[in-house]
Design a protein around this motif. Structure first.
Motif, PDB file in Angstrom:
ATOM      1  N   ALA A 298       0.871  -1.177   0.000  1.00 51.46           N
ATOM      2  CA  ALA A 298       0.000   0.000   0.000  1.00 51.46           C
ATOM      3  C   ALA A 298       0.907   1.225   0.000  1.00 51.46           C
ATOM      4  O   ALA A 298       1.856   1.305   0.780  1.00 51.46           O
ATOM      5  CB  ALA A 298      -0.885  -0.014   1.233  1.00 51.46           C
ATOM      6  N   PHE A 299       0.644   2.186  -0.880  1.00 54.63           N
ATOM      7  CA  PHE A 299       1.635   3.217  -1.176  1.00 54.63           C
ATOM      8  C   PHE A 299       0.984   4.589  -1.302  1.00 54.63           C
ATOM      9  O   PHE A 299      -0.047   4.743  -1.970  1.00 54.63           O
ATOM     10  CB  PHE A 299       2.351   2.861  -2.482  1.00 54.63           C
ATOM     11  CG  PHE A 299       3.431   3.824  -2.904  1.00 54.63           C
ATOM     12  CD1 PHE A 299       4.734   3.652  -2.468  1.00 54.63           C
ATOM     13  CD2 PHE A 299       3.146   4.890  -3.744  1.00 54.63           C
ATOM     14  CE1 PHE A 299       5.744   4.529  -2.865  1.00 54.63           C
ATOM     15  CE2 PHE A 299       4.144   5.771  -4.148  1.00 54.63           C
ATOM     16  CZ  PHE A 299       5.442   5.585  -3.700  1.00 54.63           C
ATOM     17  N   HIS A 300       1.588   5.595  -0.652  1.00 50.34           N
ATOM     18  CA  HIS A 300       1.139   6.983  -0.799  1.00 50.34           C
ATOM     19  C   HIS A 300       2.362   7.897  -0.880  1.00 50.34           C
ATOM     20  O   HIS A 300       3.439   7.569  -0.374  1.00 50.34           O
ATOM     21  CB  HIS A 300       0.271   7.416   0.381  1.00 50.34           C
ATOM     22  CG  HIS A 300      -1.114   6.844   0.354  1.00 50.34           C
ATOM     23  ND1 HIS A 300      -2.106   7.321  -0.460  1.00 50.34           N
ATOM     24  CD2 HIS A 300      -1.660   5.806   1.054  1.00 50.34           C
ATOM     25  CE1 HIS A 300      -3.218   6.636  -0.263  1.00 50.34           C
ATOM     26  NE2 HIS A 300      -2.967   5.706   0.641  1.00 50.34           N
ATOM     27  N   MET A 301       2.166   9.055  -1.502  1.00 49.06           N
ATOM     28  CA  MET A 301       3.218  10.067  -1.603  1.00 49.06           C
ATOM     29  C   MET A 301       2.777  11.341  -0.907  1.00 49.06           C
ATOM     30  O   MET A 301       1.645  11.785  -1.072  1.00 49.06           O
ATOM     31  CB  MET A 301       3.537  10.373  -3.072  1.00 49.06           C
ATOM     32  CG  MET A 301       4.260   9.254  -3.783  1.00 49.06           C
ATOM     33  SD  MET A 301       4.310   9.475  -5.608  1.00 49.06           S
ATOM     34  CE  MET A 301       4.981  11.124  -5.746  1.00 49.06           C
ATOM     35  N   VAL A 302       3.679  11.928  -0.129  1.00 50.70           N
ATOM     36  CA  VAL A 302       3.475  13.244   0.466  1.00 50.70           C
ATOM     37  C   VAL A 302       4.548  14.162  -0.105  1.00 50.70           C
ATOM     38  O   VAL A 302       5.742  13.925   0.077  1.00 50.70           O
ATOM     39  CB  VAL A 302       3.587  13.203   2.002  1.00 50.70           C
ATOM     40  CG1 VAL A 302       3.555  14.616   2.576  1.00 50.70           C
ATOM     41  CG2 VAL A 302       2.470  12.356   2.592  1.00 50.70           C
ATOM     42  N   GLY A 303       4.118  15.169  -0.812  1.00 50.02           N
ATOM     43  CA  GLY A 303       5.045  16.119  -1.408  1.00 50.02           C
ATOM     44  C   GLY A 303       4.308  17.392  -1.760  1.00 50.02           C
ATOM     45  O   GLY A 303       3.123  17.556  -1.443  1.00 50.02           O
TER      46      GLY A 303
END
Length: 337
Positions: A298-303
């Motif tokens: 399970a993958f998320h990006m914070v940017g």
């Protein structure tokens, strides 16, 4: 007549941080002054090939410390970034080790072609150290280098480093001087936070380091977002969420083996956190690696969003664009519920 009772002001105190100030240290946080400048001076005492070069920004990249110690090895090129990097390439061809400093926006956008053609293509031994990376300035889009990692990652031969704090910068500077070839380093200047010394951390070029483990969440981060990830991981303990932090200071070459090994552990959320646009930085580098190697957590990006950012006080901007500690904590809690 009975005097009126004094009014109580219930409004939140107004943030007065100047947009000019690029401090990312929290209130009461331990800091160290100008680790880049002081470390460079110590190296230059032993290595006569080291030169300091800048484009009218010596004071604002901590290179003025080098200038005071070695005035005959300091080159002030004026407000001419193309000239700065062209001259640095020529000096490197003659056997010197130029350390060229400016703001990240001016290197990555204004002088891109000069760096690409005269330094990267020629594989010249030039070290580029650039202040105000990502959202560390409140000046607005003209000074916010939100896409520098994407641009420098695209250059063949270029090593790209995003250090977290003063402790790491003191180790990165000698490592990049030892490396033969071009290096781009995001520079934290002035009073720089101290974080990683509490974790027994040591920098190795091209290596990611697991600072703390966690079975529910794994933060993969670089630069100041490693500091935020560590803070968020501590705060998430009170939410009964166990989070680990993998620090990836070398964006190129990427430590694929360590990232894959950490992401292959089953059952935990992977969150890549970076002080950079979500386009072309660490997040997409990790996502591409995982897809190519068939690892699918399970993958998320914070940017930072794919837009031109506002000007203002840094604490306000970090909250607004989701890279503050509380914003990071809230997003992780939302993804897990």
């Amino acid at each position: 007549m009975k005097p009126a009772a004094p009014r109580t002001d219930t409004r939140k105190p107004r943030l007065t941080t100047s947009a000019m100030i690029a401090s990312i240290a929290g209130e009461g946080q331990r800091t160290k002054p100008a680790p880049f400048g002081h470390t460079l001076v110590e190296l230059a005492k032993e290595d006569g090939s080291i030169l300091g070069m800048t484009a009218d920004l010596g004071k604002y990249t901590d290179l003025h410390i080098f200038a005071q110690a070695f005035p005959d090895r300091y080159y002030q090129m004026g407000m001419a970034e193309q000239l700065l990097f062209g001259a640095a390439s020529g000096l490197a061809a003659e056997g010197f080790t130029p350390i060229a400093t400016t703001y990240a926006v001016f290197a990555s956008r204004r002088a891109y072609d000069f760096i690409h053609q005269t330094i990267a293509e020629e594989d010249r031994n030039v070290k580029i150290a650039c202040a105000l990376p990502g959202l560390t300035s409140g000046y607005g889009p003209s000074h916010q280098a939100t896409e520098d990692l994407a641009l420098f990652r695209a250059m063949p031969n270029m090593v790209v480093i995003d250090p977290c704090d003063a402790h790491e910068i003191e180790q990165v500077v000698p490592a990049m001087v030892r490396h033969k070839g071009p290096v781009y380093m995001r520079l934290l200047r002035g009073q720089v936070p101290l974080v990683l010394d509490e974790y027994g951390y040591s920098f190795e070029l091209g290596k990611a380091k697991l600072l703390r483990d966690g079975y529910e969440v794994l933060f993969i981060s670089s630069g100041i977002m490693t500091m935020r990830a560590l803070e968020a991981a501590k705060a998430l303990v009170s939410d009964r969420i166990d989070a680990g932090v993998l620090h990836v200071p070398t964006i190129k070459p990427l430590d694929a083996a360590t990232i894959l090994a950490c992401c292959a552990k089953p059952g935990r959320l992977v969150v890549v956190a970076e002080n950079h646009t979500v386009i072309g930085g660490l997040g997409e580098a990790v996502a591409g690696l995982l897809m190519r190697e068939g690892v699918h957590p399970a993958f998320h990006m914070v940017g930072l969003p794919d837009e031109f950012l506002a000007a203002g006080a840094l604490p306000t901007l970090h909250d607004r664009y989701g890279i503050s500690t509380e914003a990071l904590r809230a997003r992780v809690k939302g993804w897990l519920t």
